[in-house]
Design an enzyme around this catalytic site. Structure first.
Site, mmCIF file in Angstrom:
data_model
loop_
_atom_site.group_PDB
_atom_site.id
_atom_site.type_symbol
_atom_site.label_atom_id
_atom_site.label_comp_id
_atom_site.label_asym_id
_atom_site.label_seq_id
_atom_site.Cartn_x
_atom_site.Cartn_y
_atom_site.Cartn_z
ATOM 1 N N ASP A 366 40.155 71.723 62.852
ATOM 2 C CA ASP A 366 40.877 70.791 61.979
ATOM 3 C C ASP A 366 40.153 69.450 61.930
ATOM 4 O OD1 ASP A 366 43.393 69.230 60.921
ATOM 5 O OD2 ASP A 366 44.003 71.326 60.888
ATOM 6 N N ASP A 367 40.860 68.452 61.493
ATOM 7 C CA ASP A 367 40.357 67.092 61.280
ATOM 8 C C ASP A 367 39.561 66.581 62.492
ATOM 9 O OD1 ASP A 367 40.059 64.572 60.337
ATOM 10 O OD2 ASP A 367 42.190 64.155 60.096
ATOM 11 N N LYS A 476 40.596 74.753 55.219
ATOM 12 C CA LYS A 476 41.928 74.165 55.042
ATOM 13 C C LYS A 476 41.702 72.908 54.225
ATOM 14 C CE LYS A 476 45.695 72.142 57.807
ATOM 15 N NZ LYS A 476 46.132 71.889 59.189
ATOM 16 N N TRP A 477 42.262 72.868 53.043
ATOM 17 C CA TRP A 477 42.044 71.758 52.094
ATOM 18 C C TRP A 477 43.255 70.840 52.171
ATOM 19 C CZ3 TRP A 477 39.045 72.300 47.012
ATOM 20 C CH2 TRP A 477 39.206 71.176 46.201
ATOM 21 N N ASP A 478 43.076 69.703 52.798
ATOM 22 C CA ASP A 478 44.192 68.784 53.038
ATOM 23 C C ASP A 478 44.223 67.678 51.986
ATOM 24 O OD1 ASP A 478 46.355 67.722 54.394
ATOM 25 O OD2 ASP A 478 45.325 67.578 56.322
ATOM 26 N N ASN A 480 46.240 63.884 52.200
ATOM 27 C CA ASN A 480 47.219 63.191 53.039
ATOM 28 C C ASN A 480 47.792 61.898 52.488
ATOM 29 O OD1 ASN A 480 47.641 64.800 55.466
ATOM 30 N ND2 ASN A 480 45.440 64.605 55.715
ATOM 31 N N ASP A 548 54.185 70.143 57.950
ATOM 32 C CA ASP A 548 53.668 69.639 59.226
ATOM 33 C C ASP A 548 54.693 69.818 60.336
ATOM 34 O OD1 ASP A 548 51.137 68.942 58.652
ATOM 35 O OD2 ASP A 548 51.507 66.804 58.389
HETATM 36 C C1 DGJ Z 1 47.849 66.865 57.892
HETATM 37 C C2 DGJ Z 1 47.954 68.348 58.037
HETATM 38 O O1 DGJ Z 1 49.126 68.822 57.509
HETATM 39 C C3 DGJ Z 1 47.815 68.698 59.511
HETATM 40 O O2 DGJ Z 1 48.008 70.073 59.692
HETATM 41 C C4 DGJ Z 1 46.457 68.272 59.972
HETATM 42 O O3 DGJ Z 1 45.476 69.007 59.303
HETATM 43 C C5 DGJ Z 1 46.285 66.782 59.743
HETATM 44 N N1 DGJ Z 1 46.586 66.414 58.378
HETATM 45 C C6 DGJ Z 1 44.887 66.357 60.078
HETATM 46 O O4 DGJ Z 1 44.641 65.073 59.735
#
Ligand code: DGJ
Length: 741
Positions: A366-367, A476-478, A480, A548
């Site tokens: 992940d990130d 995984k394409w986020d 935020n 989340d």
């Molecule tokens: C938000 C995502 O929903 C999480 O699962 C994770 O990937 C974080 N961002 C990482 O910054």
């Protein structure tokens, strides 16, 4: 599937189970007649038009005191033509006039269904799966062609609609509002059902009685949003999960949307859905065209469950596409909740090795792996490995993971940038920002201007480079944060209303390019969890991170609500650590497994920190999922007991051949001395004998008993310890396997 009464100019879409009818009025506009259970294809239906003299309104033709668009049911209402309800279409000419009157010209019918250029849409694999009618309308003053498209599916009780505009005039016109669908239902005796919530509380079911006037859900955030989903259902007050009328409307779109109902003074109910007109204006230059996103309309006479099953079937098999559509999804482990940004390469190998030992197939990093990313203030935009954390880069790490016998997946947030990044330093003008105004941040990040081709290109190049070099099987394409201060320096003043839509077209374009370049790449969409969990994304990413919030009890409502529209195969659901990161709750590992395995299953914790007993349970969960994942993804899903209304959540997945079913029952809080309970099942064969097996119980019964009398729940001594553990009995979840014998 499409019957045309040439004389009466009535169009009847009919697949044997549902009918959708509209007609051409004398004035040339289209009127709506009927949407519901199938009507006789031989019938003539023009008498359904109800018309009377109504005082205090405006009439279309002088001398005629009967015909007003205000009290005629419309098919695609336009602003300013004696209909005072909210229009589906508003066009503004160069002269400032906002009147538009497209008139019927002709129609075309063909087998199959067209794709929409640059937009996600349902599709067919064989022309016999759908029939399409296109209605060509013409506004003589503006030389504007409006093409209404309707496709009815052979095997799904759904109609897909979209609208295309072509400017054949010499001057530009502005589309101020163009809904994807509008329908005027003859009565307003419905409740509306919406999926609303917030970050970590997405898609809770809310039901409201319709009242005169407007009610709506919408987004103006640039993403479809955590707050409201681009979906709306209508149900009668008496409709249940299994019986009664339900209509579902879903927009295949991931940007700003509006889903609105309007009950007028004659109790006619207008439902419309499309791009949110707020903040939208599209300049349509001469000889250019514009297409709205697609809207899907479902009718069910079998309650909300019936409606959901239509959406599931359509979205799973004719919206999701590509390599992964029908393949078993890998069980994954994601490091985010276990490590956040704090890890180095060696930790990850230990983390993945334990997962491999348990049977997990895909490790997702992940990130935090790129640029100067040690927290959320740095690095977004620099899509190359942070070699302090990963000395051998992503290629090296991916090799090691593959050597363990697992696939490797990687997190990206392609649409975003931190100020502290090389990418921003080289392209400070690439973000969405309004000149001479401050720019709000979200999680210390800014939104890249994906309405600009060169910005999308720059991100594509970085992603392409990495994906071509390293063995990456999944991303995984986020996303935020939402968009604020929407403005693009690349467009003139009279095109600023296009930016939100152009942005999402840029997102779709990047997805499409990646899919074309790497067809077997599995993409999971995410937007701070479920902030862009919509039908549009499903076309590119066959699964999405639902929320989340990974707490099993919270997930009951979130996944239950999500299932109203979206198939189980697309719901990313993981077992996470206790106490839960978001709510601090402790739940049994069985409960976490049971809830997560109704979805695209995975883990979100460090398995090295579990006890050996817990690891044994994890191994069993994984083995169970592997054995049953096809059934879970492709079976008919039934919601049996609502966590919004009761202390229980129960659902069932039944195999299409009715030979097997899995039932998940979760009691939220422990009860003292509660009643005996039975749970009537669905989707079995009445005359078939089944074996029922669960953690605590085993018996045989015929399908008729299971569907009438119900599955006997073993929670007989409510509130007392039934598993001998002596521990807290809250959040108890049991899986029942029902197998034909
Ligand atoms: C938000 C995502 O929903 C999480 O699962 C994770 O990937 C974080 N961002 C990482 O910054």
């Amino acid at each position: 599937m499409i019957i045309v009464n040439e004389q009466e100019k009535v169009f009847h879409l009919n697949n044997g189970r549902i009918s959708y009818l509209f007609y051409v009025m004398e004035s040339g506009q289209l009127g709506h007649l009927y949407f519901g259970r199938a009507l006789n294809p031989e019938g003539s239906y023009l008498h359904m038009v109800e018309k009377a003299h109504r005082p205090m309104t405006t009439y279309i033709t002088e001398g005629d005191l009967y015909t007003s668009y205000e009290h005629l049911r419309q098919e695609y209402p336009c602003y300013g033509t004696s209909d005072y309800r909210y229009p589906a279409l508003e066009i503004q000419g160069g002269d400032g006039s906002r009147i538009c009157k497209p008139e019927y010209q002709r129609y075309e019918i063909f087998h199959g269904k067209k794709l929409l250029s640059g937009l996600p849409a349902t599709y067919v694999e064989d022309e016999s799966e759908a029939s399409t009618i296109e209605i060509f309308m013409w506004d003589p003053v503006r030389s504007l062609e409006v093409i209404l498209s309707y496709s009815i599916f052979r095997d799904v009780d759904a109609v897909a609609r979209s609208v295309r505009f072509v400017n054949h005039g010499k001057e530009s016109v502005f589309i101020n509002s163009a809904m994807s669908m509008s329908v005027d239902l003859p009565d307003a005796g419905f409740q509306s059902v919406q999926l609303s919530g917030s970050w970590a509380r997405e898609r809770h079911i809310h039901v409201r009685d319709l009242q005169p006037g407007i009610s709506a859900v919408s987004s103006m955030r640039g993403n479809s949003s955590h707050q409201h989903n681009p979906f709306l259902a209508l149900k009668r007050k008496s409709t249940t999960e299994l019986s009664g009328e339900a209509y579902g409307f879903s927009l295949v779109y991931s940007g700003n949307f509006l889903a609105q109902t309007e009950v007028d003074n004659y109790q006619v109910l207008r439902v419309m859905m499309g791009i949110n007109p707020f903040g939208f204006q599209w300049k349509l230059d001469p000889e250019t065209d514009f297409t709205t996103p697609e809207a899907i309309m479902v009718y069910s006479g079998d309650g909300l469950n019936g409606m959901s099953r239509q959406f599931h079937r359509l979205y799973r098999s004719r919206l999701a596409r590509g390599y992964w559509r029908d393949r078993e999804r890998p069980i994954l482990i994601n490091n985010w909740e276990a490590t956040q940004f704090n890890y180095v390469g060696d930790d990850l190998i230990l983390f993945a090795a334990k997962a491999k030992e348990c049977g997990i197939e895909l490790f997702v990093l992940d990130d935090g792996w790129f640029g100067a990313r040690d927290d959320d203030r740095h690095g977004l935009g620099d899509w190359h490995a942070n070699t302090q954390k990963l000395p051998n880069g992503i290629e090296g790490l991916a090799e090691k993971i593959e050597a363990l016998g697992m696939k490797f997946g990687l997190w990206f947030e392609p649409e975003m940038v931190n100020r502290d990044s090389d990418f921003f330093r080289s392209h400070p003008d690439y973000i969405i920002a309004t000149p001479n105004r401050s720019t709000s941040h979200g999680r210390n990040q800014f939104v890249l201007d994906f309405s600009r081709r060169e910005v999308v290109d720059a991100i594509y190049e970085q992603m392409y480079e990495l994906l071509s070099k390293a063995k990456i099987s999944y991303i995984k394409w986020d996303m935020n944060r939402s968009i604020s201060e929407c403005y693009s320096e690349a467009y003139p003043a009279d095109q600023q209303g296009e930016i939100f839509h152009r942005y999402i077209l840029g997102v779709y374009d990047l997805h499409e390019r990646l899919i074309q370049a790497f067809p077997s790449l599995l993409i999971e969409s995410c937007s701070s969890g479920g902030g862009r969990f919509d039908a549009g994304m499903l076309y590119y990413a066959p699964q999405g991170w639902v929320s989340d919030n990974s707490d099993a009890v919270e997930r009951l409502k979130i996944q239950y609500g999500t299932s109203l529209v979206y198939p189980i195969s697309c719901m990313g659901a993981h077992v996470s650590a206790c106490p839960n990161e978001q709510v601090g709750r402790r739940t049994p590992i069985e409960t976490r497994g049971n809830v997560a395995c109704t979805g695209a299953f995975g883990y979100e914790l460090d398995l090295n920190r579990l006890s050996s007993e817990e690891i044994e349970i994890v191994k069993k969960q994984i083995a169970f999922y592997k054995e049953n994942r096809r059934l879970i993804a492709e079976g008919n899903f039934y919601r049996l007991c609502s966590p919004f209304e009761t202390n229980f959540a129960a659902w069932e997945t039944a195999a299409p051949d009715r030979q097997r079913a899995i039932v998940t029952v979760t009691r939220i809080l422990s009860e003292i001395n509660g009643p005996y309970r039975r749970l009537p099942l669905c989707g079995l064969l009445a005359e078939q004998k089944y074996h029922i097996e669960s953690r605590f119980l085993s018996y045989d019964a015929y399908g008729d008993e299971l569907m009438q009398y119900g599955l006997m729940l073993e929670d007989k001594s409510s509130g007392q310890v039934i598993d001998g553990s002596g521990g807290c009995q809250d959040f108890l979840s049991v899986l029942y396997e029902i197998t034909a014998i």
